[in-house]
Design a protein around this motif. Structure first.
Motif, PDB file in Angstrom:
ATOM      1  N   ALA A  66       2.296   9.038  -6.593  1.00  0.00           N
ATOM      2  CA  ALA A  66       3.399   8.308  -5.953  1.00  0.00           C
ATOM      3  C   ALA A  66       2.847   7.228  -5.016  1.00  0.00           C
ATOM      4  O   ALA A  66       3.370   6.104  -4.973  1.00  0.00           O
ATOM      5  CB  ALA A  66       4.277   9.289  -5.177  1.00  0.00           C
ATOM      6  N   ALA A  67       1.783   7.570  -4.289  1.00  0.00           N
ATOM      7  CA  ALA A  67       1.164   6.589  -3.392  1.00  0.00           C
ATOM      8  C   ALA A  67       0.592   5.410  -4.190  1.00  0.00           C
ATOM      9  O   ALA A  67       0.695   4.247  -3.780  1.00  0.00           O
ATOM     10  CB  ALA A  67       0.062   7.250  -2.582  1.00  0.00           C
ATOM     11  N   ARG A  68       0.000   5.716  -5.367  1.00  0.00           N
ATOM     12  CA  ARG A  68      -0.569   4.661  -6.209  1.00  0.00           C
ATOM     13  C   ARG A  68       0.514   3.735  -6.747  1.00  0.00           C
ATOM     14  O   ARG A  68       0.335   2.514  -6.810  1.00  0.00           O
ATOM     15  CB  ARG A  68      -1.357   5.300  -7.351  1.00  0.00           C
ATOM     16  N   GLU A  69       1.674   4.322  -7.108  1.00  0.00           N
ATOM     17  CA  GLU A  69       2.796   3.499  -7.605  1.00  0.00           C
ATOM     18  C   GLU A  69       3.318   2.581  -6.492  1.00  0.00           C
ATOM     19  O   GLU A  69       3.641   1.415  -6.743  1.00  0.00           O
ATOM     20  CB  GLU A  69       3.942   4.401  -8.108  1.00  0.00           C
ATOM     21  N   PHE A  70       3.401   3.121  -5.278  1.00  0.00           N
ATOM     22  CA  PHE A  70       3.854   2.307  -4.140  1.00  0.00           C
ATOM     23  C   PHE A  70       2.876   1.150  -3.905  1.00  0.00           C
ATOM     24  O   PHE A  70       3.297   0.007  -3.678  1.00  0.00           O
ATOM     25  CB  PHE A  70       3.940   3.198  -2.881  1.00  0.00           C
ATOM     26  N   GLU A  71       1.585   1.474  -3.977  1.00  0.00           N
ATOM     27  CA  GLU A  71       0.548   0.447  -3.785  1.00  0.00           C
ATOM     28  C   GLU A  71       0.651  -0.635  -4.868  1.00  0.00           C
ATOM     29  O   GLU A  71       0.574  -1.829  -4.575  1.00  0.00           O
ATOM     30  CB  GLU A  71      -0.828   1.128  -3.850  1.00  0.00           C
ATOM     31  N   ASN A  72       0.844  -0.230  -6.129  1.00  0.00           N
ATOM     32  CA  ASN A  72       0.965  -1.197  -7.234  1.00  0.00           C
ATOM     33  C   ASN A  72       2.190  -2.085  -7.072  1.00  0.00           C
ATOM     34  O   ASN A  72       2.136  -3.291  -7.342  1.00  0.00           O
ATOM     35  CB  ASN A  72       1.036  -0.462  -8.572  1.00  0.00           C
ATOM     36  N   ALA A  73       3.295  -1.480  -6.619  1.00  0.00           N
ATOM     37  CA  ALA A  73       4.525  -2.266  -6.404  1.00  0.00           C
ATOM     38  C   ALA A  73       4.324  -3.272  -5.272  1.00  0.00           C
ATOM     39  O   ALA A  73       4.768  -4.427  -5.361  1.00  0.00           O
ATOM     40  CB  ALA A  73       5.695  -1.328  -6.096  1.00  0.00           C
ATOM     41  N   LEU A  74       3.652  -2.825  -4.218  1.00  0.00           N
ATOM     42  CA  LEU A  74       3.396  -3.704  -3.065  1.00  0.00           C
ATOM     43  C   LEU A  74       2.541  -4.904  -3.470  1.00  0.00           C
ATOM     44  O   LEU A  74       2.859  -6.057  -3.156  1.00  0.00           O
ATOM     45  CB  LEU A  74       2.707  -2.895  -1.959  1.00  0.00           C
ATOM     46  N   MET A  75       1.446  -4.627  -4.184  1.00  0.00           N
ATOM     47  CA  MET A  75       0.559  -5.718  -4.617  1.00  0.00           C
ATOM     48  C   MET A  75       1.249  -6.596  -5.667  1.00  0.00           C
ATOM     49  O   MET A  75       1.057  -7.816  -5.693  1.00  0.00           O
ATOM     50  CB  MET A  75      -0.739  -5.148  -5.192  1.00  0.00           C
ATOM     51  N   GLY A  76       2.067  -5.994  -6.505  1.00  0.00           N
ATOM     52  CA  GLY A  76       2.807  -6.774  -7.512  1.00  0.00           C
ATOM     53  C   GLY A  76       3.759  -7.766  -6.860  1.00  0.00           C
ATOM     54  O   GLY A  76       3.840  -8.938  -7.274  1.00  0.00           O
ATOM     55  N   LEU A  77       4.474  -7.315  -5.811  1.00  0.00           N
ATOM     56  CA  LEU A  77       5.393  -8.212  -5.104  1.00  0.00           C
ATOM     57  C   LEU A  77       4.622  -9.310  -4.372  1.00  0.00           C
ATOM     58  O   LEU A  77       5.025 -10.480  -4.370  1.00  0.00           O
ATOM     59  CB  LEU A  77       6.242  -7.403  -4.116  1.00  0.00           C
ATOM     60  N   GLY A  78       3.488  -8.923  -3.773  1.00  0.00           N
ATOM     61  CA  GLY A  78       2.654  -9.916  -3.095  1.00  0.00           C
ATOM     62  C   GLY A  78       2.142 -10.977  -4.064  1.00  0.00           C
ATOM     63  O   GLY A  78       2.160 -12.177  -3.768  1.00  0.00           O
ATOM     64  N   GLU A  79       1.703 -10.555  -5.247  1.00  0.00           N
ATOM     65  CA  GLU A  79       1.208 -11.505  -6.262  1.00  0.00           C
ATOM     66  C   GLU A  79       2.334 -12.395  -6.778  1.00  0.00           C
ATOM     67  O   GLU A  79       2.117 -13.575  -7.097  1.00  0.00           O
ATOM     68  CB  GLU A  79       0.559 -10.742  -7.416  1.00  0.00           C
ATOM     69  N   LEU A  80       3.544 -11.837  -6.848  1.00  0.00           N
ATOM     70  CA  LEU A  80       4.710 -12.639  -7.259  1.00  0.00           C
ATOM     71  C   LEU A  80       4.955 -13.765  -6.253  1.00  0.00           C
ATOM     72  O   LEU A  80       5.156 -14.926  -6.643  1.00  0.00           O
ATOM     73  CB  LEU A  80       5.937 -11.734  -7.362  1.00  0.00           C
ATOM     74  N   TYR A  81       4.936 -13.425  -4.962  1.00  0.00           N
ATOM     75  CA  TYR A  81       5.116 -14.439  -3.920  1.00  0.00           C
ATOM     76  C   TYR A  81       3.985 -15.476  -3.955  1.00  0.00           C
ATOM     77  O   TYR A  81       4.207 -16.668  -3.752  1.00  0.00           O
ATOM     78  CB  TYR A  81       5.163 -13.778  -2.539  1.00  0.00           C
ATOM     79  N   ARG A  82       2.755 -14.985  -4.222  1.00  0.00           N
ATOM     80  CA  ARG A  82       1.610 -15.913  -4.305  1.00  0.00           C
ATOM     81  C   ARG A  82       1.775 -16.888  -5.467  1.00  0.00           C
ATOM     82  O   ARG A  82       1.583 -18.097  -5.305  1.00  0.00           O
ATOM     83  CB  ARG A  82       0.316 -15.107  -4.478  1.00  0.00           C
TER      84      ARG A  82
END
Length: 423
Positions: free
Chosen positions: A42-58
């Motif tokens: 669950a922690a890994r999924e949260f981390e992937n979602a966080l980085m995915g959103l950050g990369e989207l903004y980038r």
């Protein structure tokens, strides 16, 4: 089951990120709206979602949204292990580097993260963020702010004996002093960095950075052959770590060294090498144009190259500084060649011969007279340069000074002898 759903939704969001960014953003936000679970998956999924959103903004250059994301998710990250929290904060901040003209935003967000790290008592993360902030201040040319941070970090790191971070900070200190024009202090800081690096494993990128800085400082002393050897090491290091931007810069510096020592054959050999073919582009074309102009001793070609490639050559302070010196050297040589047959010559004629503005030529001739390149006088009223023949130094004066010096020693010896007798 929820974790499997989240994994599928993250994959779906990644697929939609380019064509339907709004929908992808909403999926990421839904996942991040719930606190991360207690298990690793669950922690890994949260981390992937966080980085995915950050990369989207980038990818969509949404700087403010990325800054807001970092500030909003920091408190949630406290439930992670400290090392994981530090890694995620650094990765999110790294996303800014791909967005141009974000230095001010990066400084603001990094300062905010430093304050947060202090409040959470995360000393290791704070140090890493302060090192990053030093680099940002350097990019903005706020060198005194950078030095203030460096001095505090050096005291702390020496006390903690954290050699690896110490090397990095000392290298930054050397770069700051070099940028400020204080080469002796820059060299002293680099020597300290190399001493610290000798007692710890130094990652290839950091070692390449040390070699690059060593090459630049040697070039400042006009020791271009030694500088060239350091730039080779730096270029190989950056090439092995797949860092094309830094590798291209190192290759540019190698070409610059060969241009400065007037070695056209070596320039041609470098341009035909495998590294030049891999990193081919405007920057290397600019150096090739400068080398051609210098080889032809043509100021007109040189100025054309500087104008055509003004961004490629002007954006790097090190290259721009040495190219100014090279231009002055070429101008001096051309002027000496033109005025050599004359004892009296009009400045306008000299200007027309070298193809430059009359005021610029007059200013340069005045500087050459003051630097004793030749003996002459500028008659500004008549607009002419009067050149005198250099008279040989009268050796009689030297002999007279030597005799006076020896007589002074004799008198002093006699005086000391008499003073000793009187005592």
């Amino acid at each position: 089951m929820a974790a499997e759903d989240n994994a599928k939704r993250i994959e779906e969001a990644k697929a939609l990120s380019k064509e339907q960014p709004a929908k992808a953003e909403q999926i990421y936000k839904d996942i991040l709206s719930k606190p991360p679970g207690t298990n690793d998956r669950a922690a890994r999924e949260f981390e992937n979602a966080l980085m995915g959103l950050g990369e989207l903004y980038r990818d969509h250059k949404r700087t403010q949204d990325l800054a807001t994301l970092i500030q909003q998710t920091r408190d949630v990250l406290t439930s992670f292990a400290r090392a994981k929290t530090a890694k995620l904060v650094r990765q999110l901040l790294d996303l800014f580097t791909a967005i141009p003209n974000t230095t001010d935003t990066q400084i603001s967000v990094t300062k905010s993260c430093i304050d947060w790290a202090v409040s959470q008592r995360q000393g290791f993360l704070r140090q890493g963020l302060e090192v990053r902030l030093v680099g940002l201040h350097m990019a903005k040319q706020s060198y005194y702010d950078a030095l203030t941070l460096i001095n505090g970090l050096l005291k702390e790191l020496k006390r903690l004996d954290d050699k690896l971070v110490l090397v990095e900070v000392q290298l930054l200190e050397s770069r700051v002093y070099h940028a400020l024009g204080n080469v002796p202090k820059g060299r002293a800081a680099l020597t300290s960095a190399r001493t610290s690096a000798a007692s710890v494993y130094c990652p290839p990128l950091l070692q390449a950075g040390l070699d690059m800085q060593s090459g630049q400082l040697h070039a400042e002393d006009s020791d271009f052959n030694t500088a060239y050897s350091y730039f080779i090491e730096a270029m190989e290091g950056y090439h092995s770590q797949d860092n094309p931007v830094k590798a291209t810069s190192a290759l540019q510096y190698m070409l610059l060294c060969k241009i400065m020592v007037n070695s056209k054959d070596d320039v041609d050999q470098l341009m035909a090498g495998k590294h030049a073919l891999k990193y081919a582009g405007g920057k290397l074309d600019a150096m090739k144009a400068v080398a051609r102009a210098h080889s032809n001793r043509s100021l007109e070609e040189y100025e054309t190259a500087l104008h055509t490639y003004r961004y490629e050559l002007g954006s790097d302070r090190f290259i721009a500084s040495h190219l100014r010196r090279l231009y002055d050297s070429m101008l001096e040589q051309n002027l000496i060649k033109v005025i050599e047959p004359f004892s009296r010559v009009e400045i306008s004629h000299v200007a027309s011969m070298v193809g430059l503005d009359e005021q610029q030529v007059e200013r340069k001739l005045g500087q050459m007279i003051l630097d004793r390149v030749f003996v002459g006088v500028l008659d500004q009223g008549a607009g002419v340069l009067i050149v005198f023949e250099e008279s040989e130094r009268d050796k009689g004066y030297d002999a007279a000074l030597e005799t006076i010096g020896k007589l002074g020693n004799v008198v002093e010896t006699l005086y000391n002898g008499q003073a000793a007798l009187l005592e």
